[in-house]
Motif scaffolding. Structure first.
Motif, PDB file in Angstrom:
ATOM      1  N   SER A 172       0.827  -0.931  -0.035  1.00 52.23           N
ATOM      2  CA  SER A 172       0.057   0.177   0.003  1.00 52.23           C
ATOM      3  C   SER A 172       0.889   1.289  -0.044  1.00 52.23           C
ATOM      4  O   SER A 172       0.664   2.136  -0.513  1.00 52.23           O
ATOM      5  N   GLN A 173       1.956   1.127   0.464  1.00 50.09           N
ATOM      6  CA  GLN A 173       2.801   2.326   0.730  1.00 50.09           C
ATOM      7  C   GLN A 173       3.256   2.773  -0.531  1.00 50.09           C
ATOM      8  O   GLN A 173       3.512   3.978  -1.103  1.00 50.09           O
ATOM      9  N   MET A 221       0.600   6.601  -6.716  1.00 45.37           N
ATOM     10  CA  MET A 221      -0.303   7.661  -7.469  1.00 45.37           C
ATOM     11  C   MET A 221      -0.259   9.089  -6.967  1.00 45.37           C
ATOM     12  O   MET A 221      -1.037   9.870  -7.715  1.00 45.37           O
ATOM     13  N   SER A 222       0.383   9.262  -6.044  1.00 44.85           N
ATOM     14  CA  SER A 222       0.868  10.567  -5.762  1.00 44.85           C
ATOM     15  C   SER A 222       1.793  11.424  -6.634  1.00 44.85           C
ATOM     16  O   SER A 222       1.788  12.638  -6.652  1.00 44.85           O
ATOM     17  N   ALA A 276      -6.079   1.949  -7.776  1.00 43.43           N
ATOM     18  CA  ALA A 276      -7.060   2.268  -6.712  1.00 43.43           C
ATOM     19  C   ALA A 276      -7.446   1.029  -5.949  1.00 43.43           C
ATOM     20  O   ALA A 276      -7.339   0.883  -4.531  1.00 43.43           O
ATOM     21  N   ASN A 278      -4.483  -4.073  -0.373  1.00 35.78           N
ATOM     22  CA  ASN A 278      -3.620  -3.983   0.455  1.00 35.78           C
ATOM     23  C   ASN A 278      -3.930  -3.337   1.815  1.00 35.78           C
ATOM     24  O   ASN A 278      -3.111  -3.160   2.944  1.00 35.78           O
ATOM     25  N   THR A 281      -4.793  -0.744  -4.129  1.00 37.23           N
ATOM     26  CA  THR A 281      -4.616  -0.032  -2.806  1.00 37.23           C
ATOM     27  C   THR A 281      -5.520  -0.885  -1.863  1.00 37.23           C
ATOM     28  O   THR A 281      -5.203  -0.898  -0.488  1.00 37.23           O
ATOM     29  N   ARG A 282      -6.847  -1.042  -2.253  1.00 36.99           N
ATOM     30  CA  ARG A 282      -7.856  -1.339  -1.152  1.00 36.99           C
ATOM     31  C   ARG A 282      -7.428  -2.696  -0.866  1.00 36.99           C
ATOM     32  O   ARG A 282      -7.834  -3.178   0.349  1.00 36.99           O
ATOM     33  N   LEU A 299       2.213   1.898  -3.570  1.00 39.47           N
ATOM     34  CA  LEU A 299       1.123   2.468  -4.306  1.00 39.47           C
ATOM     35  C   LEU A 299       0.591   3.655  -4.116  1.00 39.47           C
ATOM     36  O   LEU A 299       0.208   4.442  -4.805  1.00 39.47           O
ATOM     37  N   LYS A 300       0.591   4.125  -2.863  1.00 41.62           N
ATOM     38  CA  LYS A 300       0.318   5.540  -2.570  1.00 41.62           C
ATOM     39  C   LYS A 300       1.506   6.504  -3.092  1.00 41.62           C
ATOM     40  O   LYS A 300       0.910   7.545  -3.556  1.00 41.62           O
ATOM     41  N   VAL A 301       2.637   5.979  -3.052  1.00 38.20           N
ATOM     42  CA  VAL A 301       3.664   6.749  -3.712  1.00 38.20           C
ATOM     43  C   VAL A 301       3.495   6.919  -5.229  1.00 38.20           C
ATOM     44  O   VAL A 301       3.337   7.815  -6.027  1.00 38.20           O
TER      45      VAL A 301
END
Length: 666
Positions: A623-624, A630-631, A660, A666, A663-664, A626-628
């Motif tokens: 998840s970490q 997406m950002s 997205a 994870n 991400t969910r 994926l957040k990177v």
């Protein structure tokens, strides 16, 4: 030629003198045996007419037995070291001397020259006297050594009344310099309690260790159960810690073969003992046949696994061994170690990066290796989650460059070290190693080089292993940090992993992924508790354990094979082979590598995650990460991927919008 030095001549003279005195002692014993035999025959009143026969029999038997002892190489000097094996040789030599002497007497004096019973009595009395004086010398020497060390030796119990325990007891009796005063033995088999072995009683079972230690003033326990399982060792350690005594471990048979005296190899209990893993049995002849006289190259030779592979290879006398690594200091250290341990080994330490094709090409042309072990890789999961492109460049492109160089320069065998984290990966490290497996499988389709990969789990004591971290935390007084109470991992020792990697190379035909037998997975929490016990402390009382939560990229459970990989038996019981039903398309893999290089050039994390999902459908990025992804805004030069794998392998490329949903998950 120079004459012997004065000390050497003096030592030789002293040795001849001691041997001459020993011969005289034996002659006295032989003569007394004949005299006693005649006296017993006649109840102490031997007739005078037998005196000439007595003299002849005495001389003949003394000479015959001296000759028999010389021919039989019976120990003439060190009577105090007489063992049961020496006693057997003494009896055989004495019997031969008695028969030879009796035969000579029979021919010289006739069948009635001496009473027939004297022949039997002489043999019985001589056996008794010869063994008796030697036993007396041994007892006296042992008592003298005991008096010299009285009060200095540590009162000790031997845990285990089996073969290892009895062998240890005998060794400690002989080697008083070890300063162990064995009070007795203990054993978990109640049926042995009360029995006496080699003069020492079995005092009780493990549950009674505390009471026995207090009663007899015991300060140390020697654990002589090499076959003990991990849970058994943990149980024994708890008994020892509760009793407040020190504890040591007797090595296994495999360790004994490598060393000398049993007593000198008594060692501290190690975490490996708590895992209860059986020693690896290698096909030494097959390995020697494949390695001896060949040039072998090891990448990552300065690392924990690579350096151990070098040590193992050195035993099989390769023509030359090339150690390739980017780290200067570890490579220098393994060079020094191999020079000392294997002075005849031709070892070439070479510094360079596996991502530099020119350096690889130069090495291949210079040394022309036949066998290549590829152990160089970035292995730290959490570190690679933060440095994703470093993982791609080193683990994927580095493997690609090494494998291409091997294929282009006629390397016969290529063995890549992989990891269980490549199975359904959740980390960048695991995903990069999985792609590396695909890369060498692809090259297998169009190359004469035999490419295989070997997967295994965590290695105890390796760089970045959890064990050194736990030990540091225990030494600092705690707390010991564990990510999750249910987290489990497979563990192996460094030598075990390296040995099985060597063996897998002799089995592979090309294209296989070998999986080493890792045994049962181990709870990290249990490992932490066991290490605290090894330190002589109590978990949760002396050292606290704290849970920090899983780190980025970590899984609670590791796996060793994919669902679509089927098991293929091998000739080695501890090595399994998994073969995928799908062939790898070489052109597609090369196309993916080109696109992957473009992604690395522009540092596009989002495209990287998407491409890895296309290559590895079961990759579940953290998840970490994926957040990177997406950002971060994609670079202007980024172009969408148009490559797809066959429908039988994946449903197609993963659209960006699926990030997205990933991400969910994870």
């Amino acid at each position: 030629m120079s004459s012997p030095s004065l000390p050497a001549r003096r030592s030789s003279t002293e040795r001849r003198g001691r041997r001459f005195v020993a011969y005289l002692k034996n002659l006295v014993v032989f003569a007394l045996s004949v005299l006693f035999a005649f006296e017993l025959r006649f109840d102490g009143a031997m007739p005078a007419r037998y005196l000439p026969a007595l003299f002849v029999a005495l001389v003949i038997w003394a000479l015959a037995k001296t000759a028999a002892f010389l021919v039989g190489a019976v120990n003439q000097e060190q009577w105090r070291h007489t063992s049961i094996y020496e006693a057997e040789r003494i009896i055989l030599a004495n019997t031969a001397g008695s028969i030879a002497g009796a035969t000579a007497i029979w021919f010289l004096l006739g069948q009635w020259g001496i009473p027939r019973s004297v022949y039997v009595l002489e043999w019985i009395v001589s056996c008794f006297l010869i063994l008796g004086v030697r036993l007396t010398a041994r007892v006296a020497a042992t008592a003298r050594r005991a008096r010299q060390t009285d009060g200095k030796r540590t009162k000790t119990l031997i845990y285990g009344a089996g073969a290892a325990g009895l062998a240890l007891l005998w060794e400690l009796r002989q080697n008083q310099s070890l300063m162990f005063d064995v009070v007795g033995l203990i054993d978990d088999n109640p049926q042995t309690v009360g029995l006496i072995f080699d003069g020492k009683p079995v005092l009780g079972t493990g549950e009674e260790l505390g009471a026995l230690a207090r009663k007899h003033g015991v300060k140390r326990v020697l654990i002589a159960i090499p076959s003990a399982t991990g849970p058994q060792m943990v149980r024994i350690l708890k008994f020892a810690i509760d009793a407040g005594v020190d504890y040591k471990m007797v090595p296994s048979l495999g360790e004994l073969i490598q060393g000398a005296d049993l007593g000198k190899q008594i060692r501290d209990v190690a975490v490996e003992d708590l895992l209860g893993r059986k020693p690896v049995q290698l096909d030494q002849a097959r390995l020697r046949e494949r390695i001896q006289g060949k040039v072998v190259m090891v990448t990552g030779a300065g690392g924990s696994i690579g350096s151990e592979i070098c040590r193992q290879i050195a035993q099989f006398r390769p023509l030359a061994l090339i150690g390739f690594d980017e780290a200067e200091t570890p490579l220098f250290q393994i060079d020094r170690e191999l020079s000392k341990s294997f002075p005849d080994l031709v070892f070439h330490p070479e510094i360079g990066s596996i991502t530099r094709p020119d350096a690889l090409r130069r090495l291949m042309q210079q040394y022309q290796p036949s066998i290549l072990y590829h152990a160089a890789a970035y292995k730290h999961v959490t570190m690679m989650e933060r440095h994703v492109f470093a993982a791609i460049e080193n683990n994927i492109f580095g493997t690609w460059q090494v494998a291409l160089a091997a294929a282009n320069h006629g390397v016969e065998d290529f063995v890549m070290i992989s990891t269980d984290k490549a199975v359904r990966p959740t980390s960048m490290m695991g995903a990069s190693k999985r792609v590396a497996e695909l890369v060498i499988r692809a090259l297998q389709m169009e190359s004469g080089t035999k490419f295989v990969a070997v997967r295994f789990g965590n290695v105890l004591g390796s760089n970045g292993s959890v064990v050194p971290i736990f030990k540091e935390q225990i030494a600092a007084g705690g707390p010991v940090t564990v990510t999750h109470p249910e987290m489990r991992r497979y563990f192996m020792t460094i030598p075990e992993a390296a040995q099985l990697v060597l063996q897998a190379f002799t089995i592979g035909r090309g294209g296989e992924v070998f999986v080493l037998d890792m045994g049962e997975s181990v709870k990290i929490l249990d490992l932490a508790r066991d290490l605290i016990l090894l330190s002589g402390l109590q978990p949760d009382r002396d050292i606290k354990i704290e849970f920090t939560g899983p780190r980025p990229g970590e899984k609670l459970f590791e796996e060793l094979n994919l669902h679509d990989e089927h098991l293929v038996p091998t000739s080695h019981a501890q090595i399994r082979s998994y073969v995928s039903p799908y062939d790898v398309d070489v052109r597609r893999i090369k196309a993916y590598m080109q696109e992957l290089q473009q992604i690395v050039n522009v540092q596009d994390i989002a495209r990287l995650v998407l491409l890895l999902k296309e290559l590895i459908p079961d990759y579940n990025p953290g998840s970490q990460l994926l957040k990177v992804a997406m950002s971060v805004e994609p670079p202007a030069t980024s172009v969408p991927s148009k490559l797809q794998l066959p429908a039988t392998q994946t449903e197609g490329p993963v659209p960006v919008k699926k990030l997205a949903s990933a991400t969910r998950m994870n």
